[in-house]
Design an enzyme around this catalytic site. Structure first.
Site, PDB file in Angstrom:
ATOM      1  N   LYS A 195       0.828  -1.213   0.000  1.00 39.77           N
ATOM      2  CA  LYS A 195       0.000   0.000   0.000  1.00 39.77           C
ATOM      3  C   LYS A 195       0.852   1.248   0.000  1.00 39.77           C
ATOM      4  O   LYS A 195       0.486   2.282  -0.530  1.00 39.77           O
ATOM      5  CB  LYS A 195      -0.868   0.018   1.270  1.00 39.77           C
ATOM      6  CG  LYS A 195      -2.156  -0.751   1.128  1.00 39.77           C
ATOM      7  CD  LYS A 195      -3.144  -0.330   2.183  1.00 39.77           C
ATOM      8  CE  LYS A 195      -2.977  -1.161   3.414  1.00 39.77           C
ATOM      9  NZ  LYS A 195      -4.067  -1.102   4.368  1.00 39.77           N
TER      10      LYS A 195
ATOM     11  N   LEU B 105       8.673   0.753   1.437  1.00 41.10           N
ATOM     12  CA  LEU B 105       8.644  -0.634   1.921  1.00 41.10           C
ATOM     13  C   LEU B 105       9.154  -0.710   3.360  1.00 41.10           C
ATOM     14  O   LEU B 105       9.808   0.198   3.847  1.00 41.10           O
ATOM     15  CB  LEU B 105       9.511  -1.517   1.020  1.00 41.10           C
ATOM     16  CG  LEU B 105       9.038  -1.688  -0.425  1.00 41.10           C
ATOM     17  CD1 LEU B 105      10.024  -2.567  -1.200  1.00 41.10           C
ATOM     18  CD2 LEU B 105       7.631  -2.302  -0.478  1.00 41.10           C
ATOM     19  N   GLY B 106       8.859  -1.824   4.008  1.00 45.53           N
ATOM     20  CA  GLY B 106       9.415  -2.047   5.353  1.00 45.53           C
ATOM     21  C   GLY B 106       8.368  -2.368   6.408  1.00 45.53           C
ATOM     22  O   GLY B 106       8.698  -2.924   7.454  1.00 45.53           O
ATOM     23  N   GLY B 107       7.112  -1.978   6.153  1.00 45.20           N
ATOM     24  CA  GLY B 107       6.021  -2.355   7.059  1.00 45.20           C
ATOM     25  C   GLY B 107       6.170  -1.806   8.468  1.00 45.20           C
ATOM     26  O   GLY B 107       6.930  -0.860   8.725  1.00 45.20           O
ATOM     27  N   THR B 108       5.434  -2.422   9.388  1.00 44.64           N
ATOM     28  CA  THR B 108       5.427  -1.980  10.789  1.00 44.64           C
ATOM     29  C   THR B 108       6.839  -1.990  11.364  1.00 44.64           C
ATOM     30  O   THR B 108       7.264  -1.036  12.016  1.00 44.64           O
ATOM     31  CB  THR B 108       4.514  -2.906  11.616  1.00 44.64           C
ATOM     32  OG1 THR B 108       3.182  -2.773  11.128  1.00 44.64           O
ATOM     33  CG2 THR B 108       4.542  -2.551  13.089  1.00 44.64           C
ATOM     34  N   CYS B 109       7.567  -3.068  11.128  1.00 38.19           N
ATOM     35  CA  CYS B 109       8.906  -3.230  11.716  1.00 38.19           C
ATOM     36  C   CYS B 109       9.791  -2.016  11.432  1.00 38.19           C
ATOM     37  O   CYS B 109      10.353  -1.425  12.350  1.00 38.19           O
ATOM     38  CB  CYS B 109       9.540  -4.500  11.165  1.00 38.19           C
ATOM     39  SG  CYS B 109      11.302  -4.631  11.459  1.00 38.19           S
TER      40      CYS B 109
ATOM     41  N   GLU C  40      -1.205  -4.506  33.868  1.00 32.56           N
ATOM     42  CA  GLU C  40      -1.284  -5.785  33.144  1.00 32.56           C
ATOM     43  C   GLU C  40      -2.455  -6.585  33.708  1.00 32.56           C
ATOM     44  O   GLU C  40      -2.601  -6.736  34.909  1.00 32.56           O
ATOM     45  CB  GLU C  40       0.041  -6.544  33.275  1.00 32.56           C
ATOM     46  CG  GLU C  40       0.007  -8.000  32.844  1.00 32.56           C
ATOM     47  CD  GLU C  40      -0.449  -8.243  31.402  1.00 32.56           C
ATOM     48  OE1 GLU C  40       0.075  -7.587  30.496  1.00 32.56           O
ATOM     49  OE2 GLU C  40      -1.350  -9.102  31.203  1.00 32.56           O
TER      50      GLU C  40
ATOM     51  N   VAL D 250      -8.792  -3.231  33.235  1.00 30.98           N
ATOM     52  CA  VAL D 250      -9.092  -1.843  32.848  1.00 30.98           C
ATOM     53  C   VAL D 250     -10.580  -1.726  32.529  1.00 30.98           C
ATOM     54  O   VAL D 250     -11.115  -2.499  31.744  1.00 30.98           O
ATOM     55  CB  VAL D 250      -8.223  -1.418  31.642  1.00 30.98           C
ATOM     56  CG1 VAL D 250      -8.642  -0.054  31.126  1.00 30.98           C
ATOM     57  CG2 VAL D 250      -6.752  -1.408  32.038  1.00 30.98           C
TER      58      VAL D 250
ATOM     59  N   HIS E 112      37.006 -14.827  27.333  1.00 31.34           N
ATOM     60  CA  HIS E 112      37.045 -14.066  28.582  1.00 31.34           C
ATOM     61  C   HIS E 112      37.726 -12.722  28.331  1.00 31.34           C
ATOM     62  O   HIS E 112      38.738 -12.687  27.641  1.00 31.34           O
ATOM     63  CB  HIS E 112      37.833 -14.845  29.631  1.00 31.34           C
ATOM     64  CG  HIS E 112      38.038 -14.075  30.908  1.00 31.34           C
ATOM     65  ND1 HIS E 112      37.017 -13.926  31.833  1.00 31.34           N
ATOM     66  CD2 HIS E 112      39.115 -13.414  31.392  1.00 31.34           C
ATOM     67  CE1 HIS E 112      37.487 -13.195  32.842  1.00 31.34           C
ATOM     68  NE2 HIS E 112      38.744 -12.874  32.599  1.00 31.34           N
TER      69      HIS E 112
HETATM   70  P1  NAD Z   1       1.111  -8.873  23.561  1.00 36.56           P
HETATM   71  O1  NAD Z   1      -0.008  -9.735  23.177  1.00 36.56           O
HETATM   72  O2  NAD Z   1       2.491  -9.413  23.538  1.00 36.56           O
HETATM   73  O3  NAD Z   1       0.884  -8.314  25.047  1.00 36.56           O
HETATM   74  C1  NAD Z   1      -0.288  -7.665  25.402  1.00 36.56           C
HETATM   75  C2  NAD Z   1      -0.438  -7.728  26.903  1.00 36.56           C
HETATM   76  O4  NAD Z   1      -1.574  -6.957  27.250  1.00 36.56           O
HETATM   77  C3  NAD Z   1      -0.683  -9.136  27.418  1.00 36.56           C
HETATM   78  O5  NAD Z   1       0.203  -9.388  28.476  1.00 36.56           O
HETATM   79  C4  NAD Z   1      -2.136  -9.097  27.868  1.00 36.56           C
HETATM   80  O6  NAD Z   1      -2.378  -9.923  28.984  1.00 36.56           O
HETATM   81  C5  NAD Z   1      -2.319  -7.632  28.236  1.00 36.56           C
HETATM   82  N1  NAD Z   1      -3.687  -7.142  28.130  1.00 36.56           N
HETATM   83  C6  NAD Z   1      -4.604  -7.443  27.175  1.00 36.56           C
HETATM   84  N2  NAD Z   1      -5.747  -6.755  27.417  1.00 36.56           N
HETATM   85  C7  NAD Z   1      -5.532  -6.015  28.542  1.00 36.56           C
HETATM   86  C8  NAD Z   1      -6.313  -5.093  29.282  1.00 36.56           C
HETATM   87  N3  NAD Z   1      -7.557  -4.779  28.912  1.00 36.56           N
HETATM   88  N4  NAD Z   1      -5.772  -4.526  30.385  1.00 36.56           N
HETATM   89  C9  NAD Z   1      -4.502  -4.824  30.768  1.00 36.56           C
HETATM   90  N5  NAD Z   1      -3.728  -5.683  30.092  1.00 36.56           N
HETATM   91  C10 NAD Z   1      -4.224  -6.266  28.991  1.00 36.56           C
HETATM   92  O7  NAD Z   1       0.974  -7.571  22.652  1.00 36.56           O
HETATM   93  P2  NAD Z   1       1.915  -6.319  22.403  1.00 36.56           P
HETATM   94  O8  NAD Z   1       2.846  -6.090  23.534  1.00 36.56           O
HETATM   95  O9  NAD Z   1       0.964  -5.249  22.001  1.00 36.56           O
HETATM   96  O10 NAD Z   1       2.760  -6.778  21.154  1.00 36.56           O
HETATM   97  C11 NAD Z   1       2.124  -7.205  19.966  1.00 36.56           C
HETATM   98  C12 NAD Z   1       2.977  -8.173  19.213  1.00 36.56           C
HETATM   99  O11 NAD Z   1       4.131  -7.527  18.725  1.00 36.56           O
HETATM  100  C13 NAD Z   1       3.420  -9.310  20.087  1.00 36.56           C
HETATM  101  O12 NAD Z   1       3.385 -10.509  19.363  1.00 36.56           O
HETATM  102  C14 NAD Z   1       4.805  -8.929  20.425  1.00 36.56           C
HETATM  103  O13 NAD Z   1       5.635 -10.035  20.731  1.00 36.56           O
HETATM  104  C15 NAD Z   1       5.271  -8.209  19.176  1.00 36.56           C
HETATM  105  N6  NAD Z   1       6.334  -7.276  19.514  1.00 36.56           N
HETATM  106  C16 NAD Z   1       7.566  -7.787  19.728  1.00 36.56           C
HETATM  107  C17 NAD Z   1       8.591  -6.971  20.098  1.00 36.56           C
HETATM  108  C18 NAD Z   1       9.941  -7.561  20.331  1.00 36.56           C
HETATM  109  O14 NAD Z   1      10.150  -8.696  19.942  1.00 36.56           O
HETATM  110  N7  NAD Z   1      10.847  -6.871  20.973  1.00 36.56           N
HETATM  111  C19 NAD Z   1       8.365  -5.618  20.292  1.00 36.56           C
HETATM  112  C20 NAD Z   1       7.090  -5.131  20.087  1.00 36.56           C
HETATM  113  C21 NAD Z   1       6.087  -5.982  19.689  1.00 36.56           C
END
Ligand code: NAD
Length: 472
Positions: free
Chosen positions: A36, A40-44, A209, A243, A451
């Site tokens: 779209k 290029l590169g997307g979210t990452c 959380e 929440v 080391h």
């Molecule tokens: P996630 O699913 O990893 O974590 C979301 C967290 O929110 C969960 O622990 C869940 O229990 C909690 N949650 C859900 N609804 C909630 C609520 N109403 N109130 C409070 N807590 C709630 O999602 P993310 O952190 O948004 O990441 C999305 C994806 O992107 C994941 O797969 C993640 O691994 C990936 N990501 C990876 C990296 C990395 O590898 N460093 C960085 C960013 C994102």
């Protein structure tokens, strides 16, 4: 309709899609990549891994500068943060890599089309027709195979819209200033990383959380120690938090939630980040005209990444059953390209995927947690080595965290490695190779580690399985 018949048309130019495109071209396939965006590169590349880690590096340097006197560096005066310069460095990094991708597409003679790709139905005589909605109008292209790689976007809580105060991973990367206070909903990778980054930049951070522990996919010891370290850094951590309401106030946001004891609680801050997971972009792909049935919004695939519709593959964040990680998307792209080209491949194995969370300190993990290994019926033997016993950790000034090895007592096979500490996201690479090669504790205890390195803590952790760590 274009005249060209492609071997593969790929919808989505993020890490999964561009990797599949390049690997496909390397195998000699004629590839079209549809995205779209013109970039290029997307979210990452644009609003994920790369800009986040760029900010994190600034946060790290900012932390070092503030402790400069401890390293004998004096006369800096009172350091100030030029946020505009922080953001422009981040943008320059992104731009450099966008150009890099354009170069790679040209190098591999990949046809790049700007627009939204969608399936028009099953293949006719082995040929798929993909409709591309471009700015100039609708066009169609023909391909023997199609790969869907359209990625994901942040889920929001019901009734919320992202804006200047209610943020997702997108808005938080371009704030005009670091917020004085931030509520983070969700303690997965996104929530943990932004809590850590903005705490380093001085924000008051409250992390909420829903589950009983932060970093819930990690080994319990990691969650426990990270909670302690986050609290020590002044991050206010609430687990078991449900929440109930997020509302904008005159000056910021108010979040009402029920705490782990069932008591109503209220927190206010300048901004709120919603980091509660990501939804696959599967709408408007024309899936209803195929045999693909979504599984909770995501696309089921077989070991070769092929969907229920013959000749249609799915890779990256839109796939069900695999974590939504850029490196998973990339490897699944290589698998799909190999299958299409008739080359051998190894399916992506869930228990061989490194998880890297770029907090301060970092998390790097792979394989089974201790609890998962026990659930699977292994007689588990654990070794744990704290970075406090590692000389390089002393030199770099970070003694927090540990390396934990989960092994099978019977054969010594290493089943999982869980690291919390300095450079954990780099150190984990060794463990991924060890698991991939089915290495044992005894083999790794005889593997020389240089080391002084942080990696030596791995050697001590393997030895700790037999209570034989040298430095603890
Ligand atoms: P996630 O699913 O990893 O974590 C979301 C967290 O929110 C969960 O622990 C869940 O229990 C909690 N949650 C859900 N609804 C909630 C609520 N109403 N109130 C409070 N807590 C709630 O999602 P993310 O952190 O948004 O990441 C999305 C994806 O992107 C994941 O797969 C993640 O691994 C990936 N990501 C990876 C990296 C990395 O590898 N460093 C960085 C960013 C994102």
């Amino acid at each position: 309709m274009t005249d060209t018949l492609y071997d593969v048309a790929i919808a989505g130019g993020g890490p999964a899609g561009y990797t599949a495109a390049i690997r496909g071209a390397q195998y000699g396939l004629k590839v079209a990549l549809i995205d779209k965006s013109a970039r290029l590169g997307g979210t990452c590349l644009h609003v994920g891994c790369i800009p986040t880690k760029a900010l994190l590096f600034n946060a790290e340097i900012w932390g070092h500068v503030q402790h400069a006197a401890a390293f004998g560096i004096e006369g800096l005066g009172a350091p100030t943060l030029n946020w505009a310069a922080v953001l422009s460095r981040k943008d320059a990094i992104v731009n450099k890599h966008v150009k890099g991708l354009d170069f790679l597409m040209k190098k591999h003679k990949i046809t790049v089309l700007q627009g939204s790709g969608r399936l028009t139905g099953p293949a006719q005589a082995g040929i798929h027709t993909v409709e591309v909605a471009a700015a100039s109008g609708l066009m169609q292209l023909q391909a023997r195979h199609v790969i869907l790689a359209t990625g994901s976007e942040a889920k929001l809580l019901p009734g919320l819209q992202p804006g200047p105060r209610i943020l997702t991973n997108i808005e938080i990367l371009s704030l005009p200033q670091p917020p004085a206070s931030l509520i983070v909903i969700g303690a997965g990778a996104v929530g943990l990383e932004f809590s850590s980054i903005f705490r380093s930049f001085g924000a008051e951070v409250s992390l909420l959380e829903f589950l009983p522990r932060i970093a819930p996919v990690e080994d319990e010891d990691i969650s426990k120690e990270l909670t302690r370290l986050f609290k020590k850094r002044g991050i206010d951590v609430s687990t078991g938090a449900r929440v109930e309401q997020v509302e904008e106030t005159e000056t910021g946001v108010r979040v009402r939630f029920t705490d782990a004891y069932g008591k109503p609680q209220v927190k206010e801050a300048e901004k709120v980040l919603v980091a509660v997971g990501r939804a696959g972009r599967t709408a408007d792909l024309g899936l209803e005209k195929t045999r693909i049935q979504l599984d909770r919004g995501l696309i089921p695939v077989n070991e070769a990444q092929e969907t229920a519709e013959p000749g249609v593959f799915a890779i990256g964040d839109i796939v069900s059953g695999l974590p939504q990680l850029a490196h998973v998307g990339m490897m699944s792209g290589m698998v799909a390209a190999a299958q299409i080209a008739g080359r051998p491949f190894r399916p992506v194995r869930r228990d061989r995927i490194p998880g890297c969370t770029y907090t301060e300190p970092q998390i790097g993990s792979v394989g089974l947690t201790e609890a998962q290994a026990r659930e699977k019926g292994y007689t588990v033997k654990v070794g744990k080595f704290p970075f406090a016993g590692n000389s390089k950790a002393t030199i770099v000034g970070c003694h927090d965290g540990f390396v934990k090895i989960v092994s099978d007592a019977q054969y010594g096979e290493i089943l999982g490695v869980h690291i919390l500490g300095p450079q954990a996201t780099e150190l984990i690479a060794e463990a991924v190779a060890v698991l991939e090669l089915e290495g044992t504790v005894e083999e790794m205890m005889c593997t020389i580690h240089a080391h002084p390195t942080l990696a030596e803590s791995m050697l001590d952790a393997y030895a700790a399985v037999h209570a034989m760590a040298i430095n603890a």
